[in-house]
Design a protein around this motif. Sequence first.
Motif: not given
Length: 792
Positions: A315-323, A351-357
Motif C-alpha cells: 500500500r505504501s509502495w504503490i500509493e507513495k505515501r507514509y503508512v 513506513l516511508a517510501p523512498l522515491i527517486e524520480e
Amino acid sequence: MQHSTLHSNFPFRSILSLRLLIEYWERNIAQGAVPDFVKGMMDYLDTAPELRLPIEDFSIVEKHKTFINFLMTAVMPPANQDTERIAAILPFQFTSVYSTRAFDRTLDMKRIEEMVTTNFPDNHMTLGKTVKACLLILEKFYGVKMDNDKPILFTLRNPESGLDRVYKVEISHQFCDIVCNTTPTPIEKHVLKFLMEKIYDVDLWLQYIHPEDYEFHGFIEMRLIDVTEQEMLSSIKYDLLKKDAVVNEASFSAIQHKLRSLFNIPEMKLGIAYMDPSNNIILNNSSASGCWRSLAERPTDDKPCEDYTGSVYERSWIEKRYVTVENLKEYPFPSKIEESLLANGINNILLAPLIEEGETIGMLELATPTAGKLNPVSAHKVENVLPMFTAAVKRVKEEMSTEVRALIQEECTAIHSSVQWRFFEAGVKLMNLRRRDEKALMDEIVFKDVYPLFGLSDVRNSSIERSAAIQKDFQQNLKLAKDLLQKIYEQKKLPLVEEVIFKTEEQQQKINRGLASGDESNVIEFLKTEIHPLIQHFEEDAELKKHIVRYRAHLDPVFGVVYKRRKAFEEDLALINKTIGDHLDEAEVSAQEMFPHYFEKYKTDGVEFTLYVGSSLVKGRAFDTFYLKNFHLWQLVTMVEIYRKMEALKPKLKNNLDITQLMLVYDQPISIRFRADEKRFDVDGAYDIRYEIVKKRIDKAHVKTTGERLTQPGKIAVVYNQAKVEDEYRRYFHYLAGKKLITGDIEELELEELPGANGLRALRITLTDEQKEPALQKDDLLKDIEDALRLH
C-alpha cells in the motif's frame, strides 16, 4: 588544525561578583521601573556591604542565598523555573550560583565533565572557554569585534535509556566584567588576522594575551535550549552522505541510535527494504553484519519474504505515501508480511517510501514492540531526511548493481538484456555468499520450455571466393618478385639470385595449380624470408633502387605482401556482415516489443542468429502459440528484408558475391542452460541435443532427388520435420506473395540424410528481384504480422 597543549584548568582568574547585577537594580529603582517595596533591598545591601565586593568566600553566597535568588529574578523569571534551563555560573567555571529546577533536572554541574560531550575539537571544553575569553578581551581592550559564530552544543546521554539529547548553549556576559591588571600590550593588525586563522591554537593566542594580566569578575548566564530534533536530523543527513552509510554496521547503528534519540524511543528499530524495480525482487543485505535488512525478514529464514501482495508495504509502495500501523495485532486481513513483523516482535510500524524520480526504490521502516509509540504525527520527524535516505539507497543500488554486474561479467561475460534479471538474481545471491565463502559458485542458469528459432544468411561459396582472391594476389606478388629478381640478375650476375629466381618459378607453378592446404603460409614465408631480404641487400644500388621502389608500391603496408584482391574480398564480406547485422539489430527492437526473448548472432562468412522465446525467460508474463507464430512470420519477413538490402548493396561491392538463406523451424520446446566454461547458452539434455546437431549441419544439406545444395542464391529454405509446420508456412508464403516479396512456385523438398539428423524436409521460396516495390516499414511490420495471422 593545531591543538593546544593547554591543561584542563582555565588559565584566567575568575571571581564571583554581584556588582553589575546590583547596579542594574539600582538603575531601575532610580528610574522608578520597579515597585516601591523593592526599594527595601537597598536597606538590605547596607547591612551586607560584602555583596558589592568580589566574592571569593562562597559561604557569603550561602548566607545571603534568599536575597541573591531575588536579585537573580532580573535574569530569569521565577515562573519559568520548570520550563527554562538557565544557570548563573562563575565566569568560565562550572560553579553554579543560581539555577532553575529545569536546569538541575537536565544537568548536574558537578558532573558536567563526565556527562557532556561538546562540539569543541577533541571535546576539549577548556579550549573552547579559553578561546571565548580571549575574544572578549580583544573586544574590550583592543576594540576588535571578532565573532565566533559557531554555536556551542552539549550532548547529554541519558544513562537509563541510552539516548542522547542535544542542547545549544547560549551564554550571556551582561553581568561579567574583565579587569586588566596592567596596560594591554599592543597587537598589530596582521597578527590579529593570523590569530583568527589559528582560532584553536591557544598556545599561540596566549603569547599575545597573557592570562596573568586579566581577571573575569561577575557571573555568566548559561541557557540550554533543546535542539535535539534539528541536530539529530542534521547529523543523520551528514551520516547518510558517507559511502557505506546504510550497509556498514557501525554507520547503520549510529543512524539508528540518532533516530531513536530523535523520536525519544530507545527500543525503536530501523530497517530498509529495497526493491529493484526492473527485477521486482526484494534485495536485502543478508551479510554477516545483519544490517540493512527489512524488519519483515526473519533472521532464521534462508531468504526474505518476497510476497508483499496485500501488505501494508504494498500500500505504501504503490500509493507513495507514509503508512502507520499503530497496532499490528488489530490490523485487518494481515498478509505474510504482517505475520513476519509480529513474529519479529513488532507491533507498531511506520513506513516511508523512498522515491527517486517518481519511482519508489526503497522503504524506510521504523518499528517498536509497543503499540501506539509511532503514529501519523511521527512521520514529520523523518520527512527532512527522506531525500538523504533515498540518495543513500540509490547509491547502494548503483554500487550493488555494479558489483553484481562485475560478478556476472567475471562468471558469464556480457549477457543479453532479456535475461539479465535471472543473472542478476543469481549474482546477488553469489555476492552475499562470497561475503561468507570466497569459493562460492553461481547458481546454474537454466530456462525450460523455450522455443528456438534459427536463421542463417551465408555468403555463397565464400571459401572458394576467398581462396581465389588469395591465389590471384600470390600470382601477382610472385610475378612482380620474379621480374625484379631478373633485373637484379641482369646487372649483378650472382648465382644466388639465379637460384632464388628458380625457387620463385617453382612457387608460381604450385600456386597456378590451385591453393592447397598450407600453401598460403608457405608462400608468405618464402616471400618474407628469402625474397625480401635479398631485395633489401640491393636497396642502396642507384640503378636498382627505382625498380625496388616500384615493387614495394604494390605491397600492403601492413602485411608486406600483395593484398589487393584479398583485401577487397574481406572488405566486401565485412560490409555484407555489417548490413545484415545492423538490419537484424533493428528488426530485433520490434521483436522485443512483441515479446521479450533471448537473441544472439554470430558473424563468420555471413551472419547466423538464434532466438529463444518462452515464459521461463520472462518474469511474470505468459507466453502462448500466438506469440510463437508472430516470431515465425517476423523471422521470415526479416530474412526477406535482408535479401532486399543485399540486392541494394551489390553495386557497392568489388566482387560478385551472393548470399544464401535458410531457417530451421523446430516446433517442440527445449531447455537451454548457460555454460559457464563457454560463456554462452547451449541446449540442455540428451533429447534437446538433436536440435543443436541439426542446426550445425543443415547449411551443408543437399536435396535428395537432385543432389543440389539446399541453399541457393535468391531463395530462402525453411527446414522442418513436422507436418503442421508446412501448413503454417504456406499461409505465410501466401501473405508474402500478396506483398509481391516472393514469386514462383513453392518448392517442397526432401533432404538427404545428415549424420544424426534424418527425415528432414524443406520448403523453398524464390524472392523477387525488383526493388521498385517498397519494403515493409519498421513501424507497420508488427501490424502486418498480426493482420496476416488473423487472416488465417
